[in-house]
Design an enzyme around this catalytic site. Structure first.
Site, PDB file in Angstrom:
ATOM      1  CE1 TYR A  75      -1.905  37.651  48.668  1.00 53.36           C
ATOM      2  CE2 TYR A  75      -2.966  36.565  50.526  1.00 53.36           C
ATOM      3  CZ  TYR A  75      -3.051  37.322  49.366  1.00 53.36           C
ATOM      4  OH  TYR A  75      -4.263  37.748  48.910  1.00 53.36           O
ATOM      5  CG  ASN A 115     -12.081  32.018  52.925  1.00 54.57           C
ATOM      6  OD1 ASN A 115     -11.690  32.768  53.815  1.00 54.57           O
ATOM      7  ND2 ASN A 115     -11.537  30.843  52.701  1.00 54.57           N
ATOM      8  CG  ASN A 129       3.814  40.310  41.011  1.00 53.08           C
ATOM      9  OD1 ASN A 129       4.003  40.652  39.853  1.00 53.08           O
ATOM     10  ND2 ASN A 129       2.603  40.078  41.500  1.00 53.08           N
TER      11      ASN A 129
END
Length: 323
Positions: free
Chosen positions: A140, A169, A91
């Protein structure tokens, strides 16, 4: 400022939707492409055209009328990437190969890519500059780094103008758009679930790190500050160049500081449960955002943790009232 037309992949998700909303507010035309595997159709901002589709099929939707693409369509769960790495290569990397090919074919020459601090892995320097070694500790982060390398080559060979924004974050909410991942893995919404009575306690993974209170330190950036950086990145992109910028506030908060801030903002007790360290969790991840300040003219204006938590809390409560 002249009106432009942009395609936003993954624009039904958290960050993509907020960026799409900012583009609309700036007077641009926006098309969102999202397969809704993790996004929400109701998350697409009013005023944006919506196409339910895959990033791998962008050659069906992309043409020369577009001024650029902002690419958010990616799998982003670190834990999942470890047990199902092939999904992340297929992906995140495979999808972006097709996206860039579609852009090249259509003659669309501007790209802003949603990258990540996970490309750095265990940091050797804190705050982390873009010159820090890239050694991701999970598929990832490795998939995002592979895409960054891909973009660099495309810029050099075919004149693409691109910016990769490496997030730290992201938190908070904006104009009714906030985090609602399923499953949720981010600290602030997890703590808010405790405040809402959906979770009995928050797990603290390790309290013996070399930090002032023994818990991990992370750099939290408000999603609206993040979105503003994307618009600046579009303006800053130069033909044949690939700019990489970290996006963070440049200071960090420990897990315990975040928990205490949620207690103060929500007025709810937040029970803690001690848990073992998680593999691959660095003690401290804080961004050096000097490049974004210098090259984009970007400065975060919502760096107060209590403000970030309050926006996230308001959004979490709004979901309850609309059920």
């Amino acid at each position: 400022m002249s009106t432009k037309k942009y395609l936003v992949t993954g624009g039904a998700g958290y960050v993509g939707a907020v960026v799409a909303q900012h583009l609309l507010e700036a007077g641009h035309r926006v098309t969102v492409v999202d397969d809704l595997s993790t996004g929400f159709a109701q998350g697409v901002p009013d005023g944006a055209e919506f196409i339910e589709g895959r990033v791998q099929d962008l050659n069906k939707y992309l043409d020369s009328s577009y001024d650029g693409v902002l690419h958010f369509a990616a799998c982003s769960q670190v834990g999942e990437s470890v047990v199902n790495p092939e999904k992340y290569w297929r992906n995140n990397v495979g999808g972006t190969i097709e996206l860039i090919a579609a852009m090249r074919e259509a003659g669309v020459k501007k790209l802003v890519f949603s990258s990540t601090a996970a490309t750095y892995g265990e940091p050797t320097t804190v705050p982390i500059p873009e010159s820090a070694p890239t050694a991701p500790t999970n598929p990832y982060g490795a998939s995002k780094l592979a895409v960054d390398h891909m973009i660099t080559g495309e810029c050099a060979a075919h004149g693409l103008a691109a910016t990769s924004l490496r997030y730290f974050n992201v938190a908070g909410a904006y104009q009714g758009y906030g985090e609602r991942h399923d499953p949720e893995s981010h600290l602030i919404p997890l703590i808010l679930q405790v405040a809402q009575g959906k979770r009995e306690a928050i797990s603290v993974f390790g309290d013996d790190y070399p930090t002032p209170d023994g818990t991990c330190i992370r750099d939290y950036i408000h999603v609206a500050d993040l979105a503003e950086a994307h618009l600046l990145a579009l303006d800053a992109a130069k033909t044949g160049e690939h700019l990489i910028c970290n996006l963070g506030n440049g200071n960090g908060f420990s897990v315990r500081e975040v928990i205490e801030t949620v207690r103060q903002v929500t007025g709810h007790p937040i029970p803690e449960v001690a848990a073992p360290r998680r593999g691959g969790d660095p003690a401290s991840l804080v961004a050096s955002a000097d490049t974004a300040k210098e090259k984009l003219g970007w400065r975060p204006s919502r760096a107060d943790l209590a403000g970030i938590v309050k926006d996230a809390w308001d959004f979490a409560q709004s979901l309850e009232t609309t059920k």
